[in-house]
Design a protein around this motif. Structure first.
Motif, PDB file in Angstrom:
ATOM      1  N   HIS A 151     116.910  13.311  25.141  1.00 13.07           N
ATOM      2  CA  HIS A 151     116.806  14.688  25.637  1.00 13.07           C
ATOM      3  C   HIS A 151     117.215  15.682  24.548  1.00 13.07           C
ATOM      4  CE1 HIS A 151     116.932  13.926  30.195  1.00 13.07           C
ATOM      5  NE2 HIS A 151     116.922  12.726  29.630  1.00 13.07           N
ATOM      6  N   TYR A 152     116.548  16.830  24.520  1.00 15.34           N
ATOM      7  CA  TYR A 152     117.032  18.016  23.797  1.00 15.34           C
ATOM      8  C   TYR A 152     117.014  19.161  24.797  1.00 15.34           C
ATOM      9  CZ  TYR A 152     116.884  16.008  19.091  1.00 15.34           C
ATOM     10  OH  TYR A 152     117.126  15.253  17.977  1.00 15.34           O
ATOM     11  N   ASP A 153     118.108  19.336  25.501  1.00  8.95           N
ATOM     12  CA  ASP A 153     118.180  20.336  26.560  1.00  8.95           C
ATOM     13  C   ASP A 153     119.005  21.542  26.134  1.00  8.95           C
ATOM     14  OD1 ASP A 153     116.676  18.861  28.427  1.00  8.95           O
ATOM     15  OD2 ASP A 153     118.425  17.657  28.940  1.00  8.95           O
ATOM     16  N   ARG A 154     118.621  22.707  26.670  1.00  8.40           N
ATOM     17  CA  ARG A 154     119.315  23.960  26.383  1.00  8.40           C
ATOM     18  C   ARG A 154     119.401  24.784  27.658  1.00  8.40           C
ATOM     19  NH1 ARG A 154     115.812  25.611  20.958  1.00  8.40           N
ATOM     20  NH2 ARG A 154     116.882  24.245  19.492  1.00  8.40           N
ATOM     21  N   PHE A 155     120.218  25.831  27.606  1.00  2.40           N
ATOM     22  CA  PHE A 155     120.222  26.797  28.713  1.00  2.40           C
ATOM     23  C   PHE A 155     119.968  28.191  28.135  1.00  2.40           C
ATOM     24  CE2 PHE A 155     122.185  29.741  31.758  1.00  2.40           C
ATOM     25  CZ  PHE A 155     121.435  29.394  32.875  1.00  2.40           C
ATOM     26  N   ARG A 156     118.724  28.632  28.270  1.00  2.07           N
ATOM     27  CA  ARG A 156     118.318  29.974  27.859  1.00  2.07           C
ATOM     28  C   ARG A 156     117.426  30.515  28.957  1.00  2.07           C
ATOM     29  NH1 ARG A 156     116.792  28.774  21.463  1.00  2.07           N
ATOM     30  NH2 ARG A 156     118.880  28.075  20.840  1.00  2.07           N
ATOM     31  N   ASN A 157     118.062  31.167  29.943  1.00  2.00           N
ATOM     32  CA  ASN A 157     117.326  31.550  31.148  1.00  2.00           C
ATOM     33  C   ASN A 157     116.651  32.912  31.042  1.00  2.00           C
ATOM     34  OD1 ASN A 157     119.639  33.060  31.218  1.00  2.00           O
ATOM     35  ND2 ASN A 157     120.122  32.656  33.363  1.00  2.00           N
ATOM     36  N   THR A 158     116.703  33.536  29.870  1.00  3.32           N
ATOM     37  CA  THR A 158     115.994  34.794  29.657  1.00  3.32           C
ATOM     38  C   THR A 158     115.019  34.623  28.491  1.00  3.32           C
ATOM     39  OG1 THR A 158     117.734  35.615  28.171  1.00  3.32           O
ATOM     40  CG2 THR A 158     117.905  36.188  30.515  1.00  3.32           C
ATOM     41  N   SER A 172     103.247  27.449  19.906  1.00  3.90           N
ATOM     42  CA  SER A 172     104.483  28.010  20.454  1.00  3.90           C
ATOM     43  C   SER A 172     105.031  27.060  21.522  1.00  3.90           C
ATOM     44  CB  SER A 172     104.221  29.392  21.051  1.00  3.90           C
ATOM     45  OG  SER A 172     103.340  29.293  22.152  1.00  3.90           O
ATOM     46  N   GLY A 173     106.170  27.418  22.092  1.00  6.14           N
ATOM     47  CA  GLY A 173     106.722  26.636  23.190  1.00  6.14           C
ATOM     48  C   GLY A 173     107.572  25.462  22.756  1.00  6.14           C
ATOM     49  N   ILE A 174     108.231  24.856  23.730  1.00  4.04           N
ATOM     50  CA  ILE A 174     109.229  23.829  23.467  1.00  4.04           C
ATOM     51  C   ILE A 174     108.618  22.488  23.069  1.00  4.04           C
ATOM     52  CG2 ILE A 174     109.435  22.963  25.844  1.00  4.04           C
ATOM     53  CD1 ILE A 174     112.488  22.939  25.416  1.00  4.04           C
ATOM     54  N   LEU A 175     107.375  22.226  23.477  1.00  8.97           N
ATOM     55  CA  LEU A 175     106.760  20.946  23.128  1.00  8.97           C
ATOM     56  C   LEU A 175     106.538  20.836  21.622  1.00  8.97           C
ATOM     57  CD1 LEU A 175     105.559  18.242  23.901  1.00  8.97           C
ATOM     58  CD2 LEU A 175     103.415  19.403  24.456  1.00  8.97           C
ATOM     59  N   PHE A 176     106.014  21.879  21.004  1.00 12.95           N
ATOM     60  CA  PHE A 176     105.844  21.865  19.550  1.00 12.95           C
ATOM     61  C   PHE A 176     107.185  21.968  18.830  1.00 12.95           C
ATOM     62  CE2 PHE A 176     101.348  22.618  20.286  1.00 12.95           C
ATOM     63  CZ  PHE A 176     100.757  22.024  19.191  1.00 12.95           C
ATOM     64  N   ASP A 177     108.175  22.580  19.487  1.00 12.27           N
ATOM     65  CA  ASP A 177     109.484  22.768  18.853  1.00 12.27           C
ATOM     66  C   ASP A 177     110.325  21.497  18.972  1.00 12.27           C
ATOM     67  OD1 ASP A 177     111.745  23.852  17.703  1.00 12.27           O
ATOM     68  OD2 ASP A 177     112.271  25.094  19.429  1.00 12.27           O
ATOM     69  N   MET A 178     111.013  21.337  20.080  1.00  9.96           N
ATOM     70  CA  MET A 178     111.883  20.175  20.237  1.00  9.96           C
ATOM     71  C   MET A 178     111.088  18.883  20.436  1.00  9.96           C
ATOM     72  SD  MET A 178     114.415  21.958  19.741  1.00  9.96           S
ATOM     73  CE  MET A 178     115.575  20.619  19.648  1.00  9.96           C
ATOM     74  N   GLY A 179     109.888  19.009  20.999  1.00 13.27           N
ATOM     75  CA  GLY A 179     109.063  17.823  21.167  1.00 13.27           C
ATOM     76  C   GLY A 179     108.720  17.146  19.857  1.00 13.27           C
ATOM     77  N   SER A 180     108.512  17.944  18.811  1.00 16.13           N
ATOM     78  CA  SER A 180     108.218  17.372  17.497  1.00 16.13           C
ATOM     79  C   SER A 180     109.332  16.443  17.042  1.00 16.13           C
ATOM     80  CB  SER A 180     108.019  18.488  16.464  1.00 16.13           C
ATOM     81  OG  SER A 180     106.855  19.232  16.725  1.00 16.13           O
TER      82      SER A 180
END
Length: 355
Positions: A151-158, A172-180
């Motif tokens: 897991h690469y989890d974060r809390f950024r609700n805004t 863009s988005g988390i898949l290209f970011d942390m998914g990589s």
């Protein structure tokens, strides 16, 4: 043998300022010589010897620059890397490599044609806890591994207004970011999967880019689960491994990113060491003995990426992060997106034959 390699850095946002410049500077055989900044000269505050330029062409046309590092928004990676290779430069691209696997393959072929080194900054291979997981698997401490979850989890609700990562643009988005990172680590450990099944979502109100994913990679007897989300206020384990003889569970993230964000560098004493409170728990059978307890996390070492790049350029060493591996990571991202859209499992296909 080259005495010192002159480096040009394209981009001095978070990626350039936090993840590249300090690590380049930590390798004596590399010299950060030029930095592309469109506004201001922030890099000179930390590295007063650098020359600040406003356009990447100033790097491409400078015969003194040996290596170009691209730390710009994801959609710009392909064009800048292509221009740098055509200019005869060795190239490091921040992850993700490109926004399509076809673009990645074009760059691989161009690097081969120009006989230049091309690598991708998958620094998370040198996370201390990932290095520890590698050793646990390699030594067979858990017996036959049947399940791996990361897991690469974060809390950024805004949402961050104006941020390119928040747009619906490809890349863009988390898949290209942390998914990589997660996909690259799985590929290092287990190679290419037989199939990909994914759930990719936007969970935050008003979000236009994906901010959650769960990817299942099928390796036959081994099940791999990769997850990341932006609404995880109470994080669970970072790694969960189960095998025929035992389990390993690890909480907490590698400390190097936090240290870099605080302005620390790898020259600091005890760099990459993790506090004991974050060491993983091992519960396994070793012959006739049952072991239950903490395993000390190996020290992380992000600078090892750039040390290897230098060795590849100057000494002909094998690249630690091969562009073909980074291309395969992009291909798995494409299959994950297709799997979500079509609501079915996608076979990995014949890309393995092009390695």
């Amino acid at each position: 043998m080259v005495a010192q390699i002159q480096v040009g850095l394209v981009g001095y946002g978070i990626a350039g300022q936090v993840f590249h410049a300090p690590l380049i500077n930590a390798v004596p055989a590399l010299k950060l010589a030029k930095v592309v900044e469109r506004h201001g000269e922030a890099s000179r505050q930390q590295y007063p010897w650098v020359e600040v330029v406003q356009n990447a062409d100033a790097l491409f046309h400078d015969p003194a620059i040996d290596l170009v590092v691209i730390a710009t928004p994801n959609p710009t990676h392909f064009e800048l890397a292509q221009q740098a290779l055509l200019a005869g430069k060795h190239v490091v691209v921040d992850k993700p490599f490109t926004t399509t696997s076809a673009q990645a393959q074009q760059l691989i072929e161009l690097a081969q044609k120009t006989q230049r080194i091309l690598s991708v900054y998958h620094n998370r291979r040198w996370d201390g806890d990932f290095q520890t997981v590698k050793q646990i698997i390699a030594q067979g401490i858990l017996g036959e591994l049947v399940e791996y979850e990361a897991h690469y989890d974060r809390f950024r609700n805004t949402l961050k207004p104006g941020a390119w990562r928040e747009t619906p643009e490809l890349g863009s988005g988390i898949l290209f970011d942390m998914g990589s990172h997660l996909i690259d680590q799985a590929q290092v450990l287990f190679g290419l999967p037989q199939s990909v099944t994914a759930d990719v979502r936007t969970q935050r109100a008003g979000a236009k880019a994906d901010d959650y994913f769960e990817i299942g990679l099928d390796y036959g007897s081994l099940k791999v689960i990769l997850r990341a989300g932006m609404l995880v206020r109470e994080p669970g384990p970072h790694f969960i491994l189960h095998g025929s003889e035992g389990s390993f569970v690890k909480y907490g993230m590698d400390p190097q990113e936090a240290a870099l964000r605080q302005g620390l560098t790898p020259v600091e004493p005890d760099w990459g060491l993790e506090p004991q409170a974050q060491w993983g728990t091992l519960n396994t059978q070793m012959g006739r003995l049952h072991f239950y307890g903490q395993i000390e996390t190996l020290p992380g070492c992000y600078q090892a990426f750039y040390e290897n790049v230098y060795q590849a350029i100057a000494q002909g060493a094998e690249l630690a992060v091969k562009p073909q591996e980074a291309r395969n990571t992009i291909r798995i991202i494409e299959l994950a997106l297709e799997s979500h859209r079509e609501q079915r499992t996608k076979l990995y296909g014949d890309i393995a034959a092009s390695n």
